[in-house]
Design a protein around this motif. Structure first.
Motif, PDB file in Angstrom:
ATOM      1  N   ALA A  14       1.125  -1.266   0.015  1.00  0.00           N
ATOM      2  CA  ALA A  14       0.069   0.090  -0.004  1.00  0.00           C
ATOM      3  C   ALA A  14       0.904   1.526  -0.126  1.00  0.00           C
ATOM      4  O   ALA A  14       1.950   1.285   0.678  1.00  0.00           O
ATOM      5  N   ARG A  15       0.284   2.438  -0.618  1.00  0.00           N
ATOM      6  CA  ARG A  15       1.237   3.649  -0.540  1.00  0.00           C
ATOM      7  C   ARG A  15       0.031   4.767  -0.561  1.00  0.00           C
ATOM      8  O   ARG A  15      -0.777   4.752  -1.408  1.00  0.00           O
ATOM      9  N   PHE A  16       0.677   5.653   0.104  1.00  0.00           N
ATOM     10  CA  PHE A  16      -0.106   7.068   0.281  1.00  0.00           C
ATOM     11  C   PHE A  16       0.486   8.141  -0.026  1.00  0.00           C
ATOM     12  O   PHE A  16       1.720   8.296   0.463  1.00  0.00           O
ATOM     13  N   THR A  17       0.115   8.632  -1.210  1.00  0.00           N
ATOM     14  CA  THR A  17       0.887   9.770  -1.773  1.00  0.00           C
ATOM     15  C   THR A  17       0.078  11.014  -1.747  1.00  0.00           C
ATOM     16  O   THR A  17      -1.113  10.993  -2.222  1.00  0.00           O
ATOM     17  N   PHE A  18       0.460  11.922  -1.050  1.00  0.00           N
ATOM     18  CA  PHE A  18       0.060  13.188  -0.979  1.00  0.00           C
ATOM     19  C   PHE A  18       0.902  14.293  -1.735  1.00  0.00           C
ATOM     20  O   PHE A  18       1.956  14.456  -1.452  1.00  0.00           O
ATOM     21  N   ARG A  19       0.272  15.048  -2.415  1.00  0.00           N
ATOM     22  CA  ARG A  19       0.717  15.946  -3.414  1.00  0.00           C
ATOM     23  C   ARG A  19       0.230  17.435  -2.979  1.00  0.00           C
ATOM     24  O   ARG A  19      -0.940  17.938  -2.866  1.00  0.00           O
ATOM     25  N   ARG A  20       1.267  18.246  -2.765  1.00  0.00           N
ATOM     26  CA  ARG A  20       0.849  19.545  -2.284  1.00  0.00           C
ATOM     27  C   ARG A  20       0.670  20.423  -3.274  1.00  0.00           C
ATOM     28  O   ARG A  20       1.477  20.676  -4.247  1.00  0.00           O
ATOM     29  N   GLU A  77      -2.923   5.683  11.553  1.00  0.00           N
ATOM     30  CA  GLU A  77      -3.803   4.875  10.974  1.00  0.00           C
ATOM     31  C   GLU A  77      -3.492   3.571  10.631  1.00  0.00           C
ATOM     32  O   GLU A  77      -4.542   2.826  10.108  1.00  0.00           O
ATOM     33  N   CYS A  78      -2.299   3.032  10.862  1.00  0.00           N
ATOM     34  CA  CYS A  78      -2.160   1.574  10.827  1.00  0.00           C
ATOM     35  C   CYS A  78      -2.211   0.917  12.023  1.00  0.00           C
ATOM     36  O   CYS A  78      -1.544   1.237  13.111  1.00  0.00           O
ATOM     37  N   TYR A  79      -2.879  -0.436  12.050  1.00  0.00           N
ATOM     38  CA  TYR A  79      -3.009  -1.055  13.241  1.00  0.00           C
ATOM     39  C   TYR A  79      -2.670  -2.494  13.075  1.00  0.00           C
ATOM     40  O   TYR A  79      -3.242  -3.125  13.862  1.00  0.00           O
ATOM     41  N   GLY A  80      -1.661  -2.731  12.612  1.00  0.00           N
ATOM     42  CA  GLY A  80      -1.003  -3.999  12.316  1.00  0.00           C
ATOM     43  C   GLY A  80      -1.039  -4.600  10.902  1.00  0.00           C
ATOM     44  O   GLY A  80      -1.642  -4.161  10.039  1.00  0.00           O
ATOM     45  N   GLY A  81       0.009  -5.543  10.868  1.00  0.00           N
ATOM     46  CA  GLY A  81       0.016  -6.118   9.576  1.00  0.00           C
ATOM     47  C   GLY A  81       1.458  -5.602   8.730  1.00  0.00           C
ATOM     48  O   GLY A  81       1.951  -4.543   9.301  1.00  0.00           O
ATOM     49  N   PRO A  82       1.863  -6.175   7.794  1.00  0.00           N
ATOM     50  CA  PRO A  82       3.117  -5.851   7.161  1.00  0.00           C
ATOM     51  C   PRO A  82       3.164  -4.401   6.535  1.00  0.00           C
ATOM     52  O   PRO A  82       4.372  -3.863   6.319  1.00  0.00           O
ATOM     53  N   ASP A  83       1.898  -3.852   6.122  1.00  0.00           N
ATOM     54  CA  ASP A  83       1.870  -2.439   5.719  1.00  0.00           C
ATOM     55  C   ASP A  83       2.340  -1.710   6.650  1.00  0.00           C
ATOM     56  O   ASP A  83       2.928  -0.533   6.088  1.00  0.00           O
ATOM     57  N   CYS A  84       2.057  -1.750   7.774  1.00  0.00           N
ATOM     58  CA  CYS A  84       2.660  -0.893   8.861  1.00  0.00           C
ATOM     59  C   CYS A  84       4.048  -0.464   8.709  1.00  0.00           C
ATOM     60  O   CYS A  84       4.650   0.754   9.393  1.00  0.00           O
ATOM     61  N   GLU A  85       4.847  -1.323   8.294  1.00  0.00           N
ATOM     62  CA  GLU A  85       6.204  -0.833   8.086  1.00  0.00           C
ATOM     63  C   GLU A  85       6.710  -0.653   6.601  1.00  0.00           C
ATOM     64  O   GLU A  85       8.036  -0.529   6.355  1.00  0.00           O
ATOM     65  N   LEU A  86       5.659  -0.574   5.917  1.00  0.00           N
ATOM     66  CA  LEU A  86       6.116  -0.500   4.327  1.00  0.00           C
ATOM     67  C   LEU A  86       5.285   0.831   3.650  1.00  0.00           C
ATOM     68  O   LEU A  86       5.893   1.379   2.645  1.00  0.00           O
ATOM     69  N   SER A  87       4.071   1.038   4.120  1.00  0.00           N
ATOM     70  CA  SER A  87       3.428   2.159   3.551  1.00  0.00           C
ATOM     71  C   SER A  87       3.944   3.450   3.764  1.00  0.00           C
ATOM     72  O   SER A  87       4.387   3.740   4.906  1.00  0.00           O
ATOM     73  N   GLN A  88       4.098   4.241   2.752  1.00  0.00           N
ATOM     74  CA  GLN A  88       4.830   5.428   2.848  1.00  0.00           C
ATOM     75  C   GLN A  88       3.853   6.565   2.864  1.00  0.00           C
ATOM     76  O   GLN A  88       2.708   6.558   2.172  1.00  0.00           O
ATOM     77  N   VAL A  89       4.028   7.680   3.521  1.00  0.00           N
ATOM     78  CA  VAL A  89       3.397   9.050   3.338  1.00  0.00           C
ATOM     79  C   VAL A  89       4.391   9.977   2.537  1.00  0.00           C
ATOM     80  O   VAL A  89       5.585  10.185   2.991  1.00  0.00           O
ATOM     81  N   ILE A  90       4.158  10.382   1.457  1.00  0.00           N
ATOM     82  CA  ILE A  90       5.003  10.943   0.750  1.00  0.00           C
ATOM     83  C   ILE A  90       4.468  12.470   0.304  1.00  0.00           C
ATOM     84  O   ILE A  90       3.491  12.673  -0.308  1.00  0.00           O
ATOM     85  N   SER A  93      12.464  12.654  12.075  1.00  0.00           N
ATOM     86  CA  SER A  93      12.629  11.426  13.079  1.00  0.00           C
ATOM     87  C   SER A  93      12.302  11.555  14.354  1.00  0.00           C
ATOM     88  O   SER A  93      11.640  10.714  15.005  1.00  0.00           O
ATOM     89  N   ARG A  94      13.038  12.714  14.973  1.00  0.00           N
ATOM     90  CA  ARG A  94      12.550  12.852  16.398  1.00  0.00           C
ATOM     91  C   ARG A  94      11.159  13.245  16.573  1.00  0.00           C
ATOM     92  O   ARG A  94      10.560  12.713  17.835  1.00  0.00           O
ATOM     93  N   ILE A  95      10.459  13.990  15.678  1.00  0.00           N
ATOM     94  CA  ILE A  95       9.065  14.403  16.174  1.00  0.00           C
ATOM     95  C   ILE A  95       8.120  13.081  16.059  1.00  0.00           C
ATOM     96  O   ILE A  95       7.439  12.942  17.038  1.00  0.00           O
ATOM     97  N   LEU A  96       8.504  12.201  14.957  1.00  0.00           N
ATOM     98  CA  LEU A  96       7.349  11.052  14.901  1.00  0.00           C
ATOM     99  C   LEU A  96       7.977   9.915  15.198  1.00  0.00           C
ATOM    100  O   LEU A  96       7.351   8.974  15.767  1.00  0.00           O
ATOM    101  N   GLN A  97       9.295   9.540  15.511  1.00  0.00           N
ATOM    102  CA  GLN A  97       9.833   8.306  15.742  1.00  0.00           C
ATOM    103  C   GLN A  97       9.431   7.397  14.993  1.00  0.00           C
ATOM    104  O   GLN A  97       8.830   6.473  15.168  1.00  0.00           O
ATOM    105  N   ALA A  98       9.439   7.572  13.573  1.00  0.00           N
ATOM    106  CA  ALA A  98       8.795   6.815  12.646  1.00  0.00           C
ATOM    107  C   ALA A  98       9.700   5.750  12.232  1.00  0.00           C
ATOM    108  O   ALA A  98      10.883   5.448  12.640  1.00  0.00           O
ATOM    109  N   HIS A  99       9.128   4.705  11.462  1.00  0.00           N
ATOM    110  CA  HIS A  99       9.880   3.429  11.344  1.00  0.00           C
ATOM    111  C   HIS A  99      10.839   3.931  10.266  1.00  0.00           C
ATOM    112  O   HIS A  99      12.091   3.179  10.304  1.00  0.00           O
ATOM    113  N   GLY A 100      10.709   4.992   9.348  1.00  0.00           N
ATOM    114  CA  GLY A 100      11.653   5.489   8.400  1.00  0.00           C
ATOM    115  C   GLY A 100      11.239   6.828   8.081  1.00  0.00           C
ATOM    116  O   GLY A 100      10.212   7.106   7.943  1.00  0.00           O
TER     117      GLY A 100
END
Length: 276
Positions: free
Chosen positions: A2-8, A137-150, A213-220
């Motif tokens: 899954a991929r989430f792409t946001f265009r500004r 908005e991710c509550y488990g599953g492999p997508d939680c470590e792969l789905s990107q917000v761009i 990275s510090r604000i969100l402590q994101a996976h990446g």
């Protein structure tokens, strides 16, 4: 995957600040459209006057005080006397370079130039509206470590610290959320926070990456910057077509080549029509 792409959608940035007279700048009595309402009973310009940083969203914070410009608001103040003195210095420099200060168009150029430089470096003051995050908005599953917000392209303008010439371009930010996601507009604010100062592209990208990275402590976290540097076009080698591109990776992006490729493909596809 899954991929989430946001265009500004681009919105022109703020320009002339409306200052007509020299004086203490951005003090508490001054109303600023981009500074927002009082927070916690204090005008935004008074926030973070001491050295004690505020707690961050979700209790996420780092014990190290370095690299935390994103959670401080530190207004700059210049006295009337200092401002007039700086105008005098600038007038001498401009005249020595050949400018006549006796024409209607140049009489106030020293003042306007200083105002422009002051406004262009407001990133040093921080941004009290920056840190706004929400539960993931991710509550488990492999997508939680792969789905990107761009998000991108995010236009930015900065000043090279070597020559004080502008460099400008577009930023693309991506992250793989962990416990929090950040408001999309805050990504633009984050870019502008580190762009509106004297800097270099490499540092600017690193600061954006580390702050997110510090604000969100994101996976990446991933950051891609592309910019044109006027210090190489207006002087020196006088390049006319060069664009500088830099990339920065944290977390899952460092170990997952496919994740990096997906991010770069999206960023480069959005870049068509800009610099690529």
């Amino acid at each position: 995957m899954a991929r989430f792409t946001f265009r500004r959608l681009h919105r022109p940035g703020e320009g002339w600040t409306g200052h007509d007279q020299p004086g203490a700048l951005r003090g508490p009595p001054t109303e600023w459209a981009d500074r927002g309402p009082p927070v916690g009973g204090h005008p935004p310009a008074e926030l973070m006057a001491d050295d004690e940083p505020r707690p961050t969203v979700g209790g996420l914070r780092d014990d190290d005080l370095e690299g935390r410009d994103w959670e401080r608001v530190r207004p700059r103040r210049i006295s009337d006397a200092d401002w007039k003195r700086y105008e005098g210095y600038m007038g001498e420099i401009l005249q020595a370079l050949g400018m006549s200060l006796n024409t209607p168009g140049t009489l106030k150029t020293p003042m306007r130039y200083l105002r422009a430089m002051f406004d262009s470096t407001e990133g040093y003051e921080g941004d009290d509206k920056l840190v706004t995050a929400f539960p993931t908005e991710c509550y488990g599953g492999p997508d939680c470590e792969l789905s990107q917000v761009i998000d991108g392209p995010i236009p930015f303008y900065a000043l090279c610290e070597h020559h004080a010439f502008p460099f400008f371009g577009h930023a693309y930010l991506g992250y793989v959320a962990h416990e929090h996601i950040i408001g999309i507009s805050k990504l633009t604010r984050l870019v502008r926070l580190f762009a509106r100062r004297f800097t270099v592209q490499e540092r600017m990208g690193r600061e954006i990456t580390e702050a997110l990275s510090r604000i969100l402590q994101a996976h990446g976290v991933a950051v891609y910057l592309e910019a044109v540097h006027l210090c190489t076009q207006m002087r020196g080698v006088r390049e006319s077509e060069s664009t500088t591109r830099t990339t920065f990776w944290r977390g899952n992006y460092e170990s997952n080549a496919e994740l990096r490729e997906e991010f770069l493909n999206i960023a480069r596809s959005r870049a068509n029509g800009h610099f690529s």
